[in-house]
Design a protein around this motif. Structure first.
Motif, PDB file in Angstrom:
ATOM      1  N   THR A  29       0.848  -1.178   0.000  1.00  0.00           N
ATOM      2  CA  THR A  29       0.000   0.000   0.000  1.00  0.00           C
ATOM      3  C   THR A  29       0.889   1.234   0.000  1.00  0.00           C
ATOM      4  O   THR A  29       1.996   1.197   0.535  1.00  0.00           O
ATOM      5  CB  THR A  29      -0.962   0.032   1.206  1.00  0.00           C
ATOM      6  OG1 THR A  29      -1.716   1.230   1.159  1.00  0.00           O
ATOM      7  CG2 THR A  29      -0.229  -0.059   2.516  1.00  0.00           C
ATOM      8  N   GLU A  30       0.437   2.294  -0.586  1.00  0.00           N
ATOM      9  CA  GLU A  30       1.238   3.518  -0.649  1.00  0.00           C
ATOM     10  C   GLU A  30       1.172   4.340   0.632  1.00  0.00           C
ATOM     11  O   GLU A  30       1.851   5.353   0.751  1.00  0.00           O
ATOM     12  CB  GLU A  30       0.805   4.349  -1.859  1.00  0.00           C
ATOM     13  CG  GLU A  30       1.150   3.656  -3.161  1.00  0.00           C
ATOM     14  CD  GLU A  30       0.814   4.486  -4.383  1.00  0.00           C
ATOM     15  OE1 GLU A  30       0.501   5.678  -4.240  1.00  0.00           O
ATOM     16  OE2 GLU A  30       0.877   3.926  -5.482  1.00  0.00           O
ATOM     17  N   VAL A  31       0.407   3.909   1.598  1.00  0.00           N
ATOM     18  CA  VAL A  31       0.288   4.597   2.880  1.00  0.00           C
ATOM     19  C   VAL A  31       1.654   4.639   3.563  1.00  0.00           C
ATOM     20  O   VAL A  31       2.410   3.666   3.535  1.00  0.00           O
ATOM     21  CB  VAL A  31      -0.742   3.880   3.778  1.00  0.00           C
ATOM     22  CG1 VAL A  31      -0.806   4.516   5.160  1.00  0.00           C
ATOM     23  CG2 VAL A  31      -2.107   3.885   3.130  1.00  0.00           C
ATOM     24  N   PHE A  32       1.969   5.755   4.177  1.00  0.00           N
ATOM     25  CA  PHE A  32       3.226   5.944   4.916  1.00  0.00           C
ATOM     26  C   PHE A  32       4.448   5.592   4.074  1.00  0.00           C
ATOM     27  O   PHE A  32       5.406   5.002   4.564  1.00  0.00           O
ATOM     28  CB  PHE A  32       3.229   5.149   6.225  1.00  0.00           C
ATOM     29  CG  PHE A  32       2.170   5.591   7.186  1.00  0.00           C
ATOM     30  CD1 PHE A  32       2.224   6.845   7.773  1.00  0.00           C
ATOM     31  CD2 PHE A  32       1.103   4.757   7.491  1.00  0.00           C
ATOM     32  CE1 PHE A  32       1.243   7.262   8.650  1.00  0.00           C
ATOM     33  CE2 PHE A  32       0.121   5.176   8.375  1.00  0.00           C
ATOM     34  CZ  PHE A  32       0.183   6.420   8.946  1.00  0.00           C
ATOM     35  N   GLY A  33       4.417   5.903   2.807  1.00  0.00           N
ATOM     36  CA  GLY A  33       5.577   5.704   1.947  1.00  0.00           C
ATOM     37  C   GLY A  33       5.793   4.289   1.465  1.00  0.00           C
ATOM     38  O   GLY A  33       6.873   3.947   1.012  1.00  0.00           O
ATOM     39  N   GLY A  34       4.783   3.451   1.576  1.00  0.00           N
ATOM     40  CA  GLY A  34       4.896   2.099   1.034  1.00  0.00           C
ATOM     41  C   GLY A  34       4.893   1.002   2.071  1.00  0.00           C
ATOM     42  O   GLY A  34       5.783   0.162   2.092  1.00  0.00           O
ATOM     43  N   ASP A  35       3.910   0.983   2.957  1.00  0.00           N
ATOM     44  CA  ASP A  35       3.785  -0.122   3.899  1.00  0.00           C
ATOM     45  C   ASP A  35       3.478  -1.400   3.129  1.00  0.00           C
ATOM     46  O   ASP A  35       2.789  -1.380   2.108  1.00  0.00           O
ATOM     47  CB  ASP A  35       2.677   0.142   4.922  1.00  0.00           C
ATOM     48  CG  ASP A  35       3.097   1.156   5.983  1.00  0.00           C
ATOM     49  OD1 ASP A  35       4.267   1.566   5.977  1.00  0.00           O
ATOM     50  OD2 ASP A  35       2.246   1.516   6.805  1.00  0.00           O
ATOM     51  N   SER A  36       3.980  -2.523   3.641  1.00  0.00           N
ATOM     52  CA  SER A  36       3.785  -3.789   2.940  1.00  0.00           C
ATOM     53  C   SER A  36       4.072  -4.953   3.869  1.00  0.00           C
ATOM     54  O   SER A  36       4.604  -4.778   4.960  1.00  0.00           O
ATOM     55  CB  SER A  36       4.704  -3.859   1.714  1.00  0.00           C
ATOM     56  OG  SER A  36       6.051  -3.662   2.095  1.00  0.00           O
ATOM     57  N   TYR A  37       3.711  -6.143   3.399  1.00  0.00           N
ATOM     58  CA  TYR A  37       4.125  -7.361   4.091  1.00  0.00           C
ATOM     59  C   TYR A  37       4.276  -8.479   3.083  1.00  0.00           C
ATOM     60  O   TYR A  37       3.706  -8.452   1.994  1.00  0.00           O
ATOM     61  CB  TYR A  37       3.167  -7.745   5.222  1.00  0.00           C
ATOM     62  CG  TYR A  37       1.807  -8.221   4.785  1.00  0.00           C
ATOM     63  CD1 TYR A  37       1.597  -9.528   4.315  1.00  0.00           C
ATOM     64  CD2 TYR A  37       0.708  -7.386   4.871  1.00  0.00           C
ATOM     65  CE1 TYR A  37       0.343  -9.953   3.929  1.00  0.00           C
ATOM     66  CE2 TYR A  37      -0.553  -7.799   4.491  1.00  0.00           C
ATOM     67  CZ  TYR A  37      -0.732  -9.104   4.023  1.00  0.00           C
ATOM     68  OH  TYR A  37      -1.973  -9.516   3.638  1.00  0.00           O
ATOM     69  N   VAL A  38       5.085  -9.465   3.474  1.00  0.00           N
ATOM     70  CA  VAL A  38       5.273 -10.694   2.715  1.00  0.00           C
ATOM     71  C   VAL A  38       5.209 -11.825   3.727  1.00  0.00           C
ATOM     72  O   VAL A  38       5.874 -11.775   4.768  1.00  0.00           O
ATOM     73  CB  VAL A  38       6.638 -10.717   1.990  1.00  0.00           C
ATOM     74  CG1 VAL A  38       6.890 -12.072   1.341  1.00  0.00           C
ATOM     75  CG2 VAL A  38       6.721  -9.608   0.962  1.00  0.00           C
ATOM     76  N   ILE A  39       4.402 -12.845   3.431  1.00  0.00           N
ATOM     77  CA  ILE A  39       4.298 -14.007   4.308  1.00  0.00           C
ATOM     78  C   ILE A  39       4.898 -15.213   3.606  1.00  0.00           C
ATOM     79  O   ILE A  39       4.532 -15.532   2.474  1.00  0.00           O
ATOM     80  CB  ILE A  39       2.838 -14.300   4.699  1.00  0.00           C
ATOM     81  CG1 ILE A  39       2.266 -13.128   5.495  1.00  0.00           C
ATOM     82  CG2 ILE A  39       2.741 -15.609   5.498  1.00  0.00           C
ATOM     83  CD1 ILE A  39       0.789 -13.252   5.830  1.00  0.00           C
ATOM     84  N   LEU A  40       5.842 -15.870   4.299  1.00  0.00           N
ATOM     85  CA  LEU A  40       6.424 -17.120   3.832  1.00  0.00           C
ATOM     86  C   LEU A  40       5.857 -18.241   4.687  1.00  0.00           C
ATOM     87  O   LEU A  40       5.635 -18.064   5.890  1.00  0.00           O
ATOM     88  CB  LEU A  40       7.949 -17.111   3.974  1.00  0.00           C
ATOM     89  CG  LEU A  40       8.748 -16.470   2.852  1.00  0.00           C
ATOM     90  CD1 LEU A  40       8.481 -14.998   2.744  1.00  0.00           C
ATOM     91  CD2 LEU A  40      10.220 -16.731   3.014  1.00  0.00           C
ATOM     92  N   SER A  41       5.644 -19.406   4.069  1.00  0.00           N
ATOM     93  CA  SER A  41       5.029 -20.513   4.791  1.00  0.00           C
ATOM     94  C   SER A  41       5.561 -21.842   4.292  1.00  0.00           C
ATOM     95  O   SER A  41       5.899 -21.989   3.117  1.00  0.00           O
ATOM     96  CB  SER A  41       3.504 -20.447   4.591  1.00  0.00           C
ATOM     97  OG  SER A  41       2.854 -21.467   5.306  1.00  0.00           O
ATOM     98  N   ASN A  42       5.636 -22.805   5.202  1.00  0.00           N
ATOM     99  CA  ASN A  42       5.799 -24.206   4.830  1.00  0.00           C
ATOM    100  C   ASN A  42       4.703 -24.972   5.567  1.00  0.00           C
ATOM    101  O   ASN A  42       3.754 -24.359   6.053  1.00  0.00           O
ATOM    102  CB  ASN A  42       7.220 -24.721   5.104  1.00  0.00           C
ATOM    103  CG  ASN A  42       7.593 -24.767   6.576  1.00  0.00           C
ATOM    104  OD1 ASN A  42       6.750 -24.666   7.470  1.00  0.00           O
ATOM    105  ND2 ASN A  42       8.884 -24.907   6.845  1.00  0.00           N
ATOM    106  N   ASN A  43       4.814 -26.284   5.674  1.00  0.00           N
ATOM    107  CA  ASN A  43       3.717 -27.031   6.291  1.00  0.00           C
ATOM    108  C   ASN A  43       3.711 -26.952   7.819  1.00  0.00           C
ATOM    109  O   ASN A  43       2.817 -27.504   8.451  1.00  0.00           O
ATOM    110  CB  ASN A  43       3.736 -28.493   5.832  1.00  0.00           C
ATOM    111  CG  ASN A  43       5.035 -29.190   6.185  1.00  0.00           C
ATOM    112  OD1 ASN A  43       5.989 -28.563   6.640  1.00  0.00           O
ATOM    113  ND2 ASN A  43       5.084 -30.480   5.976  1.00  0.00           N
TER     114      ASN A  43
END
Length: 105
Positions: A29-43
């Motif tokens: 999102t462009e809020v606050f200069g580009g807030d973001s997240y990435v979720i990594l997962s295995n089992n």
């Protein structure tokens, strides 16, 4: 998001190379200069890398949990030392590698 992805490649690549974690969700999102997240997962677990107001944080949860735990809480329990930050940095990359080696041995 670029900053998270760059750090994943530079310092956290062991997550997908050694533990089979894959990107399962992301948001920018462009809020606050580009807030973001990435979720990594295995089992077995999920790791969320978040950029919030220019700072990068790490949270973890087992696949069957609802609540995310900041990395420093897990680090406090594992090392018995009071840590106060869950920043996405070299120190925490090294800790996460050690923690996962212990968890998956």
């Amino acid at each position: 998001m670029d900053e998270i992805l760059r750090k994943l490649v530079e310092e956290y690549s062991f997550l997908y190379k050694e533990y089979g974690l894959k990107i399962v969700d992301s948001l920018y999102t462009e809020v606050f200069g580009g807030d973001s997240y990435v979720i990594l997962s295995n089992n077995e677990l999920q790791i969320r890398f978040t950029r919030d107001r220019g700072q990068l944080f790490i949270q973890i949860k087992n696949i069957n949990q609802i609540k995310w735990e900041p990395l420093h809480i897990i680090k406090n329990e594992f090392e018995g030392i009071n840590h106060s930050t869950s920043f996405m940095n070299t120190e925490n990359a090294l800790f996460l590698k050690k923690y996962l080696e212990n968890k998956f041995q």
